[in-house]
Design an enzyme around this catalytic site. Structure first.
Site: not given
Length: 265
Positions: A131, A144
């Site tokens: 990401s 995360y």
């Protein structure tokens, strides 16, 4: 005909990537927790559906074994994952463990099962969806980000190990993707003391999602990484992610962090 093995293919990027590789003449083995619920991919030629929950080590072992019995495999695309958002003190231990188990340990375990096969063949490739959140951080996403930053470092180290055996390791780092990630792949924790930051974060996220990429754009980057023959580790995917990452590199990490944080606080 080459074969790709994909985790987390029930929706979004995983499903779109499966359709793209199939359309380009690849054999595709797609995995998801409930393959019996998938109708679209099941109708495509050269696509096989297998059950896989990446938090279940025994199922990982049996599904990988089954996949290797079905076909020789050239590429493993580690895509399963979801987002856990919220202030750390608001998250339960179960939420934290589930996030690490899915996004990080799931990737490590699936990869580990394939390594002996690729090493003996002296070929093969692992591509992992990280990401832009693996290269820079937003507020309220600490757990995360822990998984995505970990995957970036893990991939960089693993590449040294496996390149010597002719096995490639790459990451694709997307920004926002116009899928149901926000509604389907997000777990939230909240606490009143952080509400102002949460509200600002959510409104900033809404604004940022306007610049998000269609999943087809990110799938093309996965295909590029798989086929370009380059000794390149990282592929930053999507105009929003590329712009943010370029800004961070140009400003330096500390100056970028100070400037970037102003919009959330």
């Amino acid at each position: 005909m080459k074969t790709i093995f994909i985790t987390g293919a029930s929706t979004g990027l995983g499903k779109t990537t499966a359709k793209l590789f199939q359309s380009r003449g690849w054999n595709v083995i797609v995995t998801m927790r409930n393959p019996e619920a998938e109708t679209e991919l099941a109708q495509l030629e050269n696509v096989t559906l297998l059950p896989l929950d990446v938090t279940n080590l025994e199922q990982i072992k049996s599904t990988v074994q089954k996949a290797l019995e079905i076909s020789s495999i050239d590429l493993v695309f580690n895509n399963a994952g979801y987002g856990l958002i919220g202030p750390l003190e608001a998250l339960s231990d179960d939420q934290v463990i589930r996030q690490l188990d899915t996004n990080l340990l799931g990737v490590i375990r699936v990869t580990k099962e394939f390594i002996p096969y690729f090493r003996e063949r002296k070929s093969g490739m692992f591509i992992t969806t990280t990401s832009i959140g693996g290269l820079l951080a937003f507020p309220l996403g600490s757990t995360y980000h822990a998984t995505k930053w970990a995957l970036e470092g893990w991939s960089e180290s693993l590449a040294y190990e496996l390149n010597t055996f002719g096995v490639e390791v790459k990451t694709v780092s997307p920004g926002g993707i116009k899928t149901d990630f926000i509604s389907r792949s997000l777990d939230l924790g909240t606490q009143p003391e952080y509400q102002a930051m949460i509200d600002k974060m959510m409104s900033s996220t809404d604004a940022m999602m306007e610049g998000a990429s269609e999943p087809e754009v990110i799938a093309e980057v996965v295909y590029e990484a798989a086929t370009d023959g380059k000794k390149q580790l990282r592929y930053v995917a999507g105009q929003d992610a590329q712009a943010l990452y370029k800004q961070r590199l140009e400003m330096g990490a500390e100056a970028f962090r100070a400037e970037f944080g102003k919009q959330f606080i």
